[in-house]
Design a protein around this motif. Sequence first.
Motif, PDB file in Angstrom:
ATOM      1  N   GLY A   1       0.808  -1.200   0.000  1.00 12.54           N
ATOM      2  CA  GLY A   1       0.000   0.000   0.000  1.00 12.54           C
ATOM      3  C   GLY A   1       0.847   1.258   0.000  1.00 12.54           C
ATOM      4  O   GLY A   1       2.084   1.219  -0.074  1.00 12.54           O
ATOM      5  N   VAL A   2       0.196   2.390   0.074  1.00 11.97           N
ATOM      6  CA  VAL A   2       0.884   3.683   0.134  1.00 11.97           C
ATOM      7  C   VAL A   2       0.543   4.342   1.464  1.00 11.97           C
ATOM      8  O   VAL A   2      -0.546   4.167   2.011  1.00 11.97           O
ATOM      9  CB  VAL A   2       0.470   4.598  -1.041  1.00 11.97           C
ATOM     10  CG1 VAL A   2       0.895   3.990  -2.364  1.00 11.97           C
ATOM     11  CG2 VAL A   2      -1.037   4.863  -1.037  1.00 11.97           C
ATOM     12  N   LEU A   3       1.489   5.095   1.991  1.00  5.91           N
ATOM     13  CA  LEU A   3       1.285   5.790   3.257  1.00  5.91           C
ATOM     14  C   LEU A   3       0.387   7.004   3.035  1.00  5.91           C
ATOM     15  O   LEU A   3       0.618   7.806   2.117  1.00  5.91           O
ATOM     16  CB  LEU A   3       2.625   6.221   3.844  1.00  5.91           C
ATOM     17  CG  LEU A   3       3.557   5.086   4.296  1.00  5.91           C
ATOM     18  CD1 LEU A   3       4.890   5.657   4.751  1.00  5.91           C
ATOM     19  CD2 LEU A   3       2.909   4.280   5.406  1.00  5.91           C
ATOM     20  N   THR A   4      -0.594   7.133   3.884  1.00  2.73           N
ATOM     21  CA  THR A   4      -1.585   8.193   3.729  1.00  2.73           C
ATOM     22  C   THR A   4      -1.860   8.840   5.078  1.00  2.73           C
ATOM     23  O   THR A   4      -1.969   8.150   6.100  1.00  2.73           O
ATOM     24  CB  THR A   4      -2.900   7.634   3.148  1.00  2.73           C
ATOM     25  OG1 THR A   4      -2.605   6.906   1.955  1.00  2.73           O
ATOM     26  CG2 THR A   4      -3.868   8.744   2.825  1.00  2.73           C
TER      27      THR A   4
ATOM     28  N   TYR B   1      -9.045  16.043   5.211  1.00  6.96           N
ATOM     29  CA  TYR B   1      -7.928  16.282   4.296  1.00  6.96           C
ATOM     30  C   TYR B   1      -7.149  14.979   4.139  1.00  6.96           C
ATOM     31  O   TYR B   1      -6.712  14.383   5.136  1.00  6.96           O
ATOM     32  CB  TYR B   1      -7.006  17.370   4.842  1.00  6.96           C
ATOM     33  CG  TYR B   1      -7.686  18.700   5.092  1.00  6.96           C
ATOM     34  CD1 TYR B   1      -7.562  19.751   4.195  1.00  6.96           C
ATOM     35  CD2 TYR B   1      -8.446  18.908   6.237  1.00  6.96           C
ATOM     36  CE1 TYR B   1      -8.182  20.973   4.421  1.00  6.96           C
ATOM     37  CE2 TYR B   1      -9.074  20.120   6.480  1.00  6.96           C
ATOM     38  CZ  TYR B   1      -8.935  21.147   5.567  1.00  6.96           C
ATOM     39  OH  TYR B   1      -9.556  22.353   5.804  1.00  6.96           O
ATOM     40  N   VAL B   2      -6.939  14.551   2.902  1.00 13.43           N
ATOM     41  CA  VAL B   2      -6.218  13.310   2.613  1.00 13.43           C
ATOM     42  C   VAL B   2      -4.927  13.659   1.880  1.00 13.43           C
ATOM     43  O   VAL B   2      -4.946  14.369   0.869  1.00 13.43           O
ATOM     44  CB  VAL B   2      -7.071  12.347   1.767  1.00 13.43           C
ATOM     45  CG1 VAL B   2      -6.288  11.075   1.459  1.00 13.43           C
ATOM     46  CG2 VAL B   2      -8.370  12.009   2.487  1.00 13.43           C
ATOM     47  N   LYS B   3      -3.817  13.139   2.393  1.00 16.33           N
ATOM     48  CA  LYS B   3      -2.503  13.377   1.790  1.00 16.33           C
ATOM     49  C   LYS B   3      -1.800  12.051   1.567  1.00 16.33           C
ATOM     50  O   LYS B   3      -1.824  11.167   2.425  1.00 16.33           O
ATOM     51  CB  LYS B   3      -1.653  14.257   2.713  1.00 16.33           C
ATOM     52  CG  LYS B   3      -0.218  14.462   2.213  1.00 16.33           C
ATOM     53  CD  LYS B   3       0.645  15.132   3.260  1.00 16.33           C
ATOM     54  CE  LYS B   3       2.091  15.258   2.780  1.00 16.33           C
ATOM     55  NZ  LYS B   3       2.976  15.841   3.810  1.00 16.33           N
ATOM     56  N   CYS B   4      -1.172  11.895   0.397  1.00 12.52           N
ATOM     57  CA  CYS B   4      -0.372  10.710   0.089  1.00 12.52           C
ATOM     58  C   CYS B   4       1.092  11.018   0.395  1.00 12.52           C
ATOM     59  O   CYS B   4       1.641  12.012  -0.089  1.00 12.52           O
ATOM     60  CB  CYS B   4      -0.538  10.314  -1.378  1.00 12.52           C
ATOM     61  SG  CYS B   4       0.406   8.849  -1.849  1.00 12.52           S
ATOM     62  N   GLU B   5       1.719  10.151   1.199  1.00 12.26           N
ATOM     63  CA  GLU B   5       3.095  10.379   1.649  1.00 12.26           C
ATOM     64  C   GLU B   5       4.127   9.603   0.846  1.00 12.26           C
ATOM     65  O   GLU B   5       5.317   9.900   0.921  1.00 12.26           O
ATOM     66  CB  GLU B   5       3.214   9.971   3.131  1.00 12.26           C
ATOM     67  CG  GLU B   5       2.540  10.911   4.105  1.00 12.26           C
ATOM     68  CD  GLU B   5       3.481  11.989   4.611  1.00 12.26           C
ATOM     69  OE1 GLU B   5       4.706  11.761   4.575  1.00 12.26           O
ATOM     70  OE2 GLU B   5       2.998  13.045   5.032  1.00 12.26           O
ATOM     71  N   SER B   6       3.718   8.583   0.090  1.00 10.88           N
ATOM     72  CA  SER B   6       4.677   7.706  -0.591  1.00 10.88           C
ATOM     73  C   SER B   6       5.195   8.359  -1.867  1.00 10.88           C
ATOM     74  O   SER B   6       4.407   8.657  -2.779  1.00 10.88           O
ATOM     75  CB  SER B   6       4.013   6.365  -0.922  1.00 10.88           C
ATOM     76  OG  SER B   6       3.635   5.689   0.254  1.00 10.88           O
ATOM     77  N   PRO B   7       6.494   8.581  -1.985  1.00  9.48           N
ATOM     78  CA  PRO B   7       7.043   9.217  -3.186  1.00  9.48           C
ATOM     79  C   PRO B   7       6.837   8.341  -4.427  1.00  9.48           C
ATOM     80  O   PRO B   7       6.878   7.106  -4.364  1.00  9.48           O
ATOM     81  CB  PRO B   7       8.532   9.361  -2.864  1.00  9.48           C
ATOM     82  CG  PRO B   7       8.631   9.228  -1.374  1.00  9.48           C
ATOM     83  CD  PRO B   7       7.522   8.319  -0.966  1.00  9.48           C
ATOM     84  N   GLY B   8       6.611   8.981  -5.538  1.00  8.84           N
ATOM     85  CA  GLY B   8       6.485   8.268  -6.802  1.00  8.84           C
ATOM     86  C   GLY B   8       5.150   7.577  -7.012  1.00  8.84           C
ATOM     87  O   GLY B   8       5.005   6.813  -7.971  1.00  8.84           O
ATOM     88  N   GLN B   9       4.163   7.825  -6.148  1.00  9.35           N
ATOM     89  CA  GLN B   9       2.848   7.199  -6.281  1.00  9.35           C
ATOM     90  C   GLN B   9       1.780   8.297  -6.375  1.00  9.35           C
ATOM     91  O   GLN B   9       1.956   9.406  -5.840  1.00  9.35           O
ATOM     92  CB  GLN B   9       2.531   6.282  -5.102  1.00  9.35           C
ATOM     93  CG  GLN B   9       3.664   5.366  -4.683  1.00  9.35           C
ATOM     94  CD  GLN B   9       4.083   4.413  -5.783  1.00  9.35           C
ATOM     95  OE1 GLN B   9       3.300   4.077  -6.651  1.00  9.35           O
ATOM     96  NE2 GLN B   9       5.333   3.964  -5.751  1.00  9.35           N
ATOM     97  N   LEU B  10       0.687   7.971  -7.030  1.00 13.87           N
ATOM     98  CA  LEU B  10      -0.460   8.870  -7.098  1.00 13.87           C
ATOM     99  C   LEU B  10      -1.648   8.195  -6.430  1.00 13.87           C
ATOM    100  O   LEU B  10      -1.859   6.988  -6.597  1.00 13.87           O
ATOM    101  CB  LEU B  10      -0.810   9.218  -8.549  1.00 13.87           C
ATOM    102  CG  LEU B  10       0.234   9.992  -9.356  1.00 13.87           C
ATOM    103  CD1 LEU B  10      -0.253  10.193 -10.781  1.00 13.87           C
ATOM    104  CD2 LEU B  10       0.523  11.342  -8.715  1.00 13.87           C
ATOM    105  N   LEU B  11      -2.409   8.963  -5.685  1.00 13.89           N
ATOM    106  CA  LEU B  11      -3.583   8.435  -4.997  1.00 13.89           C
ATOM    107  C   LEU B  11      -4.831   9.026  -5.640  1.00 13.89           C
ATOM    108  O   LEU B  11      -5.019  10.244  -5.647  1.00 13.89           O
ATOM    109  CB  LEU B  11      -3.523   8.790  -3.505  1.00 13.89           C
ATOM    110  CG  LEU B  11      -4.520   8.069  -2.599  1.00 13.89           C
ATOM    111  CD1 LEU B  11      -4.235   6.569  -2.586  1.00 13.89           C
ATOM    112  CD2 LEU B  11      -4.461   8.626  -1.183  1.00 13.89           C
ATOM    113  N   GLY B  12      -5.665   8.122  -6.218  1.00 12.98           N
ATOM    114  CA  GLY B  12      -6.854   8.570  -6.935  1.00 12.98           C
ATOM    115  C   GLY B  12      -8.096   8.483  -6.079  1.00 12.98           C
ATOM    116  O   GLY B  12      -8.265   7.536  -5.300  1.00 12.98           O
ATOM    117  N   MET B  13      -8.983   9.459  -6.253  1.00 21.58           N
ATOM    118  CA  MET B  13     -10.184   9.501  -5.434  1.00 21.58           C
ATOM    119  C   MET B  13     -11.306  10.213  -6.175  1.00 21.58           C
ATOM    120  O   MET B  13     -11.077  11.095  -7.006  1.00 21.58           O
ATOM    121  CB  MET B  13      -9.891  10.202  -4.104  1.00 21.58           C
ATOM    122  CG  MET B  13      -9.244  11.561  -4.260  1.00 21.58           C
ATOM    123  SD  MET B  13      -8.457  12.155  -2.738  1.00 21.58           S
ATOM    124  CE  MET B  13      -7.063  11.048  -2.598  1.00 21.58           C
TER     125      MET B  13
END
Length: 703
Positions: free
Chosen positions: A345-348, A518-530
């Motif tokens: 997963g990605v850190l959020t 507020y939602v933030k994605c912390e993982s570099p090089g990834q995009l979080l779609g919503m």
Amino acid sequence: MPVWHGQAQAIALMIGGLFSLLGLCEPFVRDLYKILRRNVSFNSSGAKRFGHALGTYTTGLMSRRLLIAVGGAVAAYLAVGAVLFAIGAPQLTAIWAWLLAVGAGVALAALAVLMLFEAEGPVWAIAKLSFKEVIRKRVLWVFLIILLPALFPWQWFFPSKPSDELRNTTGTITFVLSILCLVPGVLLAALGIPDDIKSLNIFTIVSKPVERFEIVLGRFIGYVSLMTLVLLGLTGISVALIANTSVSPQARAETYKARVPHRGKLEFKSMLAQDRQEKKDFEGTNVGREFDYRRYIAGHPDSPQRGIWKFATVPTDLERPEGDRVPLEFTFDVYRMTKGEQDAGVLTNFTIATHNAPQRQPSKQEGAEWRWVDADQGADYAAAVQRLLTGALIDARLAARLKGGEPKTDQERAELRLAQRMKSLAEKLKANGVKVTEADGLVTTEPANVSDPRPGTPAWKAVSALAEEFGFFELRGKRVLDYTVMGIEVPAGLFRSANQGTPGKDERGQTLPRLAIYVKCESPGQLLGMAEPDLYLLRNELRYEVNFFKSMIGLWCRLCMFIGVAVAASTYLSGILAFLLSAGIYIIGLFTDHLTDLATGRNIGGPFQSLSQIVKAEQSTAQVTDSAGTRALMFGDKIAAWFFRRFQNLIPDVESFSWGHFVAEGFNINAEYLVVNLVVTAGYLLPWAVLAYYLMRNREVAA
């Protein structure tokens, strides 16, 4: 919203159309009133006839051979149940009990239909005749026998992803139920009146004191009554099999429920517009997928991009839930720009703030982190977190400040403000059941790990009090998996804070939402779609079985509409043509969005422009040249669009009556949606009833 038009032509056309409609419907309404007076009565004669008919049917069933057969079947079924119970097969025993309950329910519904048919009036007599005719025909039973195995759970036949077992089963069963009910129901309705005319039975009916429209109503009621019983039975069998079949824990956790969500409005923000290269507000990243359903935010610890859900209202039932916690569920899309860490997963980060703790966009100089609008309040919150970790809410310095005089320096004013906050926080901790000790002005409590609280622990009570006091809660480092239903727990104190006071205005003069996530994605090089429906507050969870039955109301509405269309069309067309007309309207109704595009010219060109591009081998996105030929084609497209708009009024939006996707995804079907379905069904059937009235009235059927 309704729009008032003051143009004389529009008003004249409206008045002319109203008078035309009144003139057209006046004979229909007059005869319908007469039919209602003949067929709707509230007296005991119908009940007496029902008792007599029931006695007649019972006497007919009392033959020795039939009694032995029925008694043997009942005894065998009871014996099977006893054996299942004795050998300890709980799932099979539950299925046996469910089927018994379904059979009893359908039997009671059949008795109610029989009682209805025994009411006084020719409509009920014709409905009863139609009911019996369909039972004697083999079309319905052939469909049931052939497609009945498709009602069994999907995982019995095909392997699938564990979390999708119930989704696949629900989708398949919903589709099969539509076929099982709609196709034979519409086919039988389309053949009814033409068969009467072909066999000359209708001559006997019209020679009686029967209104011709009573034939149409009787046929419609008879077919709908029978197919309603079929739908009820098949739905009961489907639910019995689903409810008592082994489902994977993932599928049960995700979809074997009926969530009642509270949704907000989604928007995307980043740093201030003047600091961005585009010089405009961030609106989410488009990754180039064909359907631009989701927008994406970039992942990085220093990314200022946020997906923000704003809630203008917060239900009061979220203030005091069980366990003082409210689930926040979400399903995001992870778009990988680099390989990253697979299956991790990605850190959020999730930041939830009320209107009492508004956040603001950062400037380029401030970096990635969003800031409190009131910086002093943010500093007090950070200090309160540290004091809860140590347990010293009000130490000697703050106690002295509370007892001291008027503060003179900024530091003294900050200490007094923090001391007052801690005093208020202590009261909320007491209200939440947390032990607070006060002695000589000092206020202490047990140290609480508020950085990683768990529901049901003292730390959670402390976090809930902290959220109620400051209107702020933050969870960092949540691992989010791709397209997986996940969730976090939010302290209920946050919602008590959200409903306190009146929201103020932001820097643009707009009213602040009571709650913002507020939602933030912390993982570099990834995009979080919503997308907007991807995140919601969970108010309640209802039963899957009840939700499945509710979804069948939409199918029942479709059944009524297209049986009505078939009966109306069969007053003038042959049975096969009436069936094809009904099927054609239904199929076109599945693509109303495309029909709207044709009628409005939205997203696509008209038929003449498209034909020209095909002949010239041009792309649909090619620039249209300004020439006489092109203008002629565009004029032809405008005329075609006018006809499409007229045709569009005849086509119902079939998808708006389909609720299988709600059940498959585990979301409750709101009662207001079903009420709208019922109202639209009645409104759609009315003009078809008027058409059937005039077609039947003017058709030559006398001998």
